[in-house]
Motif scaffolding. Structure first.
Motif, short mmCIF file in Angstrom:
data_model
loop_
_atom_site.label_atom_id
_atom_site.label_comp_id
_atom_site.label_asym_id
_atom_site.label_seq_id
_atom_site.Cartn_x
_atom_site.Cartn_y
_atom_site.Cartn_z
N SER A 12 63.37 22.77 38.55
CA SER A 12 63.77 21.78 39.48
C SER A 12 65.20 21.42 40.21
O SER A 12 65.18 20.91 41.05
CB SER A 12 63.15 20.59 39.28
N TRP A 13 66.08 22.12 39.44
CA TRP A 13 67.33 22.03 40.06
C TRP A 13 67.65 22.97 40.81
O TRP A 13 67.22 24.28 40.72
CB TRP A 13 68.35 22.03 38.89
N GLU A 14 68.34 22.71 41.98
CA GLU A 14 68.83 23.58 43.05
C GLU A 14 70.28 24.06 42.87
O GLU A 14 71.12 23.39 42.76
CB GLU A 14 68.48 22.93 44.37
N TYR A 30 74.79 22.42 40.78
CA TYR A 30 73.27 22.12 40.94
C TYR A 30 73.00 20.87 41.65
O TYR A 30 73.83 19.95 41.35
CB TYR A 30 72.60 22.57 39.58
#
Length: 310
Positions: A12-14, A30
Motif C-alpha cells: 500500500s506504500w507508494e 514512500y
C-alpha cells in the motif's frame, strides 16, 4: 518506478522518489496510505536497527542527548565505532612514539613499539570495517504495518553487491585494511629480524591509504546523495570529511618512501622521516575524531526511529 535499495515495504506504500550519486541510489521515499512519508537513507538505514534490534519497543527514545551516551555493547554499530576508535588511537600512539625515540631507550626499541601499535591498529581497522559490511548485509530487510522493521531471516557473512554504495564503502575500506595488515605485519617482523627486508612496504602503505581515501570520498557521496556541499549540521558528513583528512594524512606519510632525493626528501633522510611520522600522526588523529563521531551518529539515528504504524 521501483525501489533499488532499502527494505521491502507494504504494497500500500507508494514509491514517490529516489536518488543519489550516479550510478548509485542512496535514498528512497514512500508515501503511506495516510499521506505521511517514509524516507530510507542507505547509511543511516544500517546505523539504526541494523542487524540487531534494541531491547524494548521499537521507536522508544532516550531522554539523554546522543552526545551523552557511550554504552551499547549489544549493538554492532557500537562495536564498529569503538574498534575504529581503538585502531586509530593505536596509530596515533605509534606515530607519537616514533617522534620521541629517547623515551624508549633508542631507535630499535621505539620501532618495536611503533610497529606493534601500527600492526594492532590495522587489525582493529579490519575487524571494524568487516563489521560495517555485516551491518549492510544484515540490515532490517522488511517493514510491516503492524510490527515495524524486521531483520533478515538468515544471518549473512558475505555477499557480492558492488552496485550498491552500502556494500561498496565498507568493501573498499576492508580491502584497504587488509593491505595495511600486510604492510604493518611485514614491517614488524622485519624490525624483529624475522624476515629479511621490507620489499614493497611503501607501495602497500600508499595503496592502503589511497583505498581508504576512495572509500571516504564514497562516504561523502553517500551522505550527500551526490551533492558536493558542506553539511556542518550533519554528523555523518563530518565522519566522512574527517576520514578523508585522515586518509590524506596517511598518503602524505607514505610519500617519502618514494622520494628520490631530488626535491622531495626520502624516508631515510631526517626531514623525510619527520614527514612520515607527522603524516601518520595527523591522519590517526583525524580518524580518531571521525570514528568517535560514529557513536553520536548511531545513537541519534537509533532515537530517530519510530514505529511505522500510525
Amino acid at each position: 518506478m521501483r525501489a533499488t535499495i532499502g527494505p521491502r515495504v507494504p504494497e500500500s506504500w507508494e514509491l514517490v522518489g529516489q536518488g543519489g550519486p550516479r550510478p548509485f541510489t542512496s535514498y528512497v521515499e514512500y508515501r503511506r496510505p495516510d499521506r505521511s512519508t517514509y524516507r530510507y537513507e542507505s547509511r543511516l538505514g544500517r546505523k539504526g536497527y541494523g542487524p540487531r534490534r534494541p531491547s524494548g519497543p521499537a521507536g522508544t527514545r532516550s531522554h539523554r542527548s546522543p552526545w551523552q551516551r557511550f554504552w551499547a555493547p549489544d549493538r554492532l554499530a557500537w562495536w564498529v565505532a569503538i574498534l575504529f576508535v581503538a585502531g586509530s588511537l593505536l596509530f596515533v600512539l605509534g606515530a607519537a612514539a616514533s617522534l620521541v625515540p629517547s623515551l624508549f631507550g633508542g631507535e630499535h626499541a621505539m620501532s618495536l613499539v611503533a610497529e606493534g601499535c601500527y600492526t594492532l591498529g590495522a587489525v582493529l581497522y579490519t575487524v571494524s570495517v568487516y563489521g560495517q559490511l555485516l551491518e549492510y548485509l544484515n540490515a532490517d530487510d522488511r517493514i510491516t504495518t503492524a510490527e515495524g522493521s524486521r531483520p533478515p531471516e538468515h544471518w549473512r557473512w558475505w555477499a557480492w553487491d558492488p552496485t550498491r554504495l552500502g556494500f561498496l564503502v565498507p568493501f573498499v575500506f576492508l580491502v584497504g585494511a587488509v593491505v595495511f595488515n600486510y604492510e604493518t605485519i611485514a614491517a614488524l617482523l622485519s624490525t624483529l629480524g624475522l624476515v629479511p627486508g621490507t620489499v614493497g612496504l611503501w607501495v602497500t602503505c600508499l595503496v592502503g591509504s589511497v583505498l581508504f581515501l576512495i572509500a571516504s570520498v564514497l562516504q561523502i557521496a553517500e551522505v550527500g546523495h551526490g551533492r558536493l556541499r558542506a553539511e556542518p549540521r550533519n554528523i555523518s558528513w563530518w565522519v566522512a570529511v574527517l576520514f578523508v583528512i585522515g586518509s590524506v594524512g596517511f598518503i602524505v606519510g607514505s610519500l617519502p618512501g618514494f622520494g628520490t632525493g631530488d626535491g622531495f626528501p626520502t624516508a631515510e633522510q631526517e626531514s623525510g622521516a619527520l614527514i612520515v611520522k607527522i603524516g601518520f600522526l595527523l591522519g590517526g588523529v583525524a580518524f580518531t575524531a571521525g570514528s568517535y563521531l560514529m557513536l553520536p551518529e548511531f545513537f541519534e539515528e537509533l532515537d530517530r526511529r519510530r514505529p511505522v504504524t500510525r
